[in-house]
Design a protein around this motif. Structure first.
Motif, PDB file in Angstrom:
ATOM      1  N   ASP A  84       0.833  -1.202   0.000  1.00 29.63           N
ATOM      2  CA  ASP A  84       0.000   0.000   0.000  1.00 29.63           C
ATOM      3  C   ASP A  84       0.867   1.251   0.000  1.00 29.63           C
ATOM      4  N   HIS A  85       1.948   1.228   0.782  1.00 33.31           N
ATOM      5  CA  HIS A  85       2.829   2.387   0.864  1.00 33.31           C
ATOM      6  C   HIS A  85       3.495   2.655  -0.484  1.00 33.31           C
ATOM      7  N   GLN A  86       3.843   1.613  -1.203  1.00 33.17           N
ATOM      8  CA  GLN A  86       4.499   1.788  -2.490  1.00 33.17           C
ATOM      9  C   GLN A  86       3.545   2.331  -3.547  1.00 33.17           C
ATOM     10  N   GLU A  87       2.243   2.097  -3.390  1.00 38.24           N
ATOM     11  CA  GLU A  87       1.278   2.565  -4.375  1.00 38.24           C
ATOM     12  C   GLU A  87       1.055   4.070  -4.302  1.00 38.24           C
ATOM     13  N   ILE A  88       1.368   4.689  -3.170  1.00 35.40           N
ATOM     14  CA  ILE A  88       1.184   6.128  -3.023  1.00 35.40           C
ATOM     15  C   ILE A  88       2.415   6.833  -3.581  1.00 35.40           C
ATOM     16  N   PRO A  89       2.218   7.677  -4.586  1.00 37.93           N
ATOM     17  CA  PRO A  89       3.365   8.412  -5.127  1.00 37.93           C
ATOM     18  C   PRO A  89       3.992   9.291  -4.041  1.00 37.93           C
ATOM     19  N   PRO A  90       5.294   9.493  -4.101  1.00 39.20           N
ATOM     20  CA  PRO A  90       5.973  10.281  -3.062  1.00 39.20           C
ATOM     21  C   PRO A  90       5.389  11.682  -2.872  1.00 39.20           C
ATOM     22  N   HIS A  91       4.883  12.284  -3.954  1.00 33.02           N
ATOM     23  CA  HIS A  91       4.347  13.642  -3.818  1.00 33.02           C
ATOM     24  C   HIS A  91       2.990  13.663  -3.118  1.00 33.02           C
ATOM     25  N   LEU A  92       2.417  12.487  -2.843  1.00 28.35           N
ATOM     26  CA  LEU A  92       1.120  12.435  -2.173  1.00 28.35           C
ATOM     27  C   LEU A  92       1.194  11.764  -0.799  1.00 28.35           C
ATOM     28  N   GLU A  93       2.366  11.713  -0.209  1.00 32.33           N
ATOM     29  CA  GLU A  93       2.501  11.166   1.136  1.00 32.33           C
ATOM     30  C   GLU A  93       1.753  12.062   2.114  1.00 32.33           C
ATOM     31  N   GLN A  94       1.244  11.473   3.187  1.00 35.15           N
ATOM     32  CA  GLN A  94       0.472  12.217   4.181  1.00 35.15           C
ATOM     33  C   GLN A  94       1.202  13.466   4.665  1.00 35.15           C
ATOM     34  N   LYS A  95       2.477  13.331   4.936  1.00 34.42           N
ATOM     35  CA  LYS A  95       3.238  14.468   5.456  1.00 34.42           C
ATOM     36  C   LYS A  95       3.177  15.653   4.492  1.00 34.42           C
ATOM     37  N   LYS A  96       3.325  15.385   3.207  1.00 30.25           N
ATOM     38  CA  LYS A  96       3.298  16.464   2.215  1.00 30.25           C
ATOM     39  C   LYS A  96       1.900  17.062   2.075  1.00 30.25           C
ATOM     40  N   LEU A  97       0.884  16.213   2.147  1.00 33.28           N
ATOM     41  CA  LEU A  97      -0.490  16.710   2.053  1.00 33.28           C
ATOM     42  C   LEU A  97      -0.825  17.601   3.247  1.00 33.28           C
ATOM     43  N   ILE A  98      -0.398  17.165   4.423  1.00 33.48           N
ATOM     44  CA  ILE A  98      -0.652  17.943   5.636  1.00 33.48           C
ATOM     45  C   ILE A  98       0.126  19.257   5.602  1.00 33.48           C
ATOM     46  N   GLU A 117      -7.223  10.681   1.356  1.00 32.03           N
ATOM     47  CA  GLU A 117      -7.766  11.055   2.655  1.00 32.03           C
ATOM     48  C   GLU A 117      -6.652  11.525   3.584  1.00 32.03           C
ATOM     49  N   ILE A 118      -6.953  12.566   4.338  1.00 34.15           N
ATOM     50  CA  ILE A 118      -6.020  13.040   5.356  1.00 34.15           C
ATOM     51  C   ILE A 118      -6.339  12.256   6.626  1.00 34.15           C
ATOM     52  N   SER A 119      -5.402  11.408   7.026  1.00 34.10           N
ATOM     53  CA  SER A 119      -5.680  10.476   8.119  1.00 34.10           C
ATOM     54  C   SER A 119      -5.336  11.020   9.498  1.00 34.10           C
ATOM     55  N   ALA A 120      -4.546  12.065   9.577  1.00 33.26           N
ATOM     56  CA  ALA A 120      -4.143  12.602  10.880  1.00 33.26           C
ATOM     57  C   ALA A 120      -4.376  14.107  10.911  1.00 33.26           C
ATOM     58  N   PRO A 121      -5.632  14.522  11.083  1.00 30.70           N
ATOM     59  CA  PRO A 121      -5.901  15.962  11.055  1.00 30.70           C
ATOM     60  C   PRO A 121      -5.291  16.684  12.259  1.00 30.70           C
ATOM     61  N   THR A 122      -4.703  17.826  11.994  1.00 34.29           N
ATOM     62  CA  THR A 122      -4.126  18.680  13.030  1.00 34.29           C
ATOM     63  C   THR A 122      -5.130  19.783  13.355  1.00 34.29           C
ATOM     64  N   GLY A 123      -4.805  20.625  14.304  1.00 33.51           N
ATOM     65  CA  GLY A 123      -5.680  21.745  14.643  1.00 33.51           C
ATOM     66  C   GLY A 123      -5.930  22.650  13.449  1.00 33.51           C
ATOM     67  N   ALA A 124      -4.879  22.913  12.685  1.00 37.65           N
ATOM     68  CA  ALA A 124      -5.014  23.762  11.495  1.00 37.65           C
ATOM     69  C   ALA A 124      -5.958  23.123  10.479  1.00 37.65           C
ATOM     70  N   LEU A 125      -5.835  21.819  10.310  1.00 40.51           N
ATOM     71  CA  LEU A 125      -6.683  21.131   9.335  1.00 40.51           C
ATOM     72  C   LEU A 125      -8.135  21.095   9.797  1.00 40.51           C
ATOM     73  N   LEU A 126      -8.342  20.986  11.095  1.00 40.53           N
ATOM     74  CA  LEU A 126      -9.710  21.017  11.616  1.00 40.53           C
ATOM     75  C   LEU A 126     -10.348  22.387  11.372  1.00 40.53           C
ATOM     76  N   GLU A 127      -9.547  23.453  11.447  1.00 41.74           N
ATOM     77  CA  GLU A 127     -10.074  24.795  11.154  1.00 41.74           C
ATOM     78  C   GLU A 127     -10.432  24.936   9.677  1.00 41.74           C
TER      79      GLU A 127
END
Length: 195
Positions: free
Chosen positions: A7-21, A80-90
């Motif tokens: 599953d991790h390999q299927e996600i392109p590097p530019h779409l990793e959770q860290k980059k999206l967040i 999907e953003i799996s780990a929403p932060t305070g900023a993302l909740l706003e």
């Protein structure tokens, strides 16, 4: 190879959770400081440069980045953003409050247009917060590098289901109208809905 590795390999590097967040948090920062600092201010320029880097990273070779809300879950570029932060909740709350289904931002959005987006959305939210009547909400003055899809909300008698207390649809709809009247919505506006 385990399923999680696959599953991790299927996600392109530019779409990793860290980059999206990071992308969404840099957008949030523009919302926070864009209303206080004028274009050309060092703090705003630094935030805009960071946003530009982040949107370019997420967009990769695409022309734009799509931010969507699915069942109250944020998605960026279809992920999907799996780990929403305070900023993302706003950001999520702003999108929910404005009835937005999706926001598409061009990867090459100039700072003046980004600030125009911020001011348009914040102005729209402030106008909607005090409304006590039915209105067609429409965002004005959107820059050409941004496209917004608004949700459409429709209610009719068949859409109101009994709640198990013996209420039928007509009584349930009457309860909605009564609550609106108690909130200060004018009677002629409520009667428009009944017709």
């Amino acid at each position: 190879m385990s399923t999680s590795q696959k599953d991790h390999q299927e996600i392109p590097p530019h779409l990793e959770q860290k980059k999206l967040i990071e992308f969404l948090e840099s957008l949030h920062r523009i919302f926070k400081i864009g209303i206080y600092y004028p274009a050309g201010h060092k703090v705003l320029d630094q935030a805009a440069e960071k946003f530009q880097r982040n949107i370019s990273n997420v967009a990769d070779t695409n022309r734009s980045v799509l931010i969507e809300l699915h069942n109250e879950t944020l998605h960026v570029a279809g992920h999907e953003i799996s780990a929403p932060t305070g900023a993302l909740l706003e950001i999520k709350k702003l999108i929910l409050d404005l009835g937005i289904g999706s926001i598409e931002i061009d990867r090459a959005i100039p700072l003046p247009e980004l600030l125009q987006l911020v001011s348009s959305l914040l102005l729209w939210r402030s106008q909607l917060q005090g409304i006590k009547e039915f209105t067609q909400a429409d965002i004005a003055n959107l820059p050409v590098s941004v496209r917004i899809l608004q949700k459409e909300f429709l209610v009719d008698e068949s859409a109101i289901l009994p709640d198990g207390n013996g209420e039928d649809a007509e009584h349930g709809l009457h309860s909605v109208f009564q609550a609106l009247a108690e909130q200060g919505v004018e009677r002629d506006r409520i009667e428009q809905c009944i017709r």
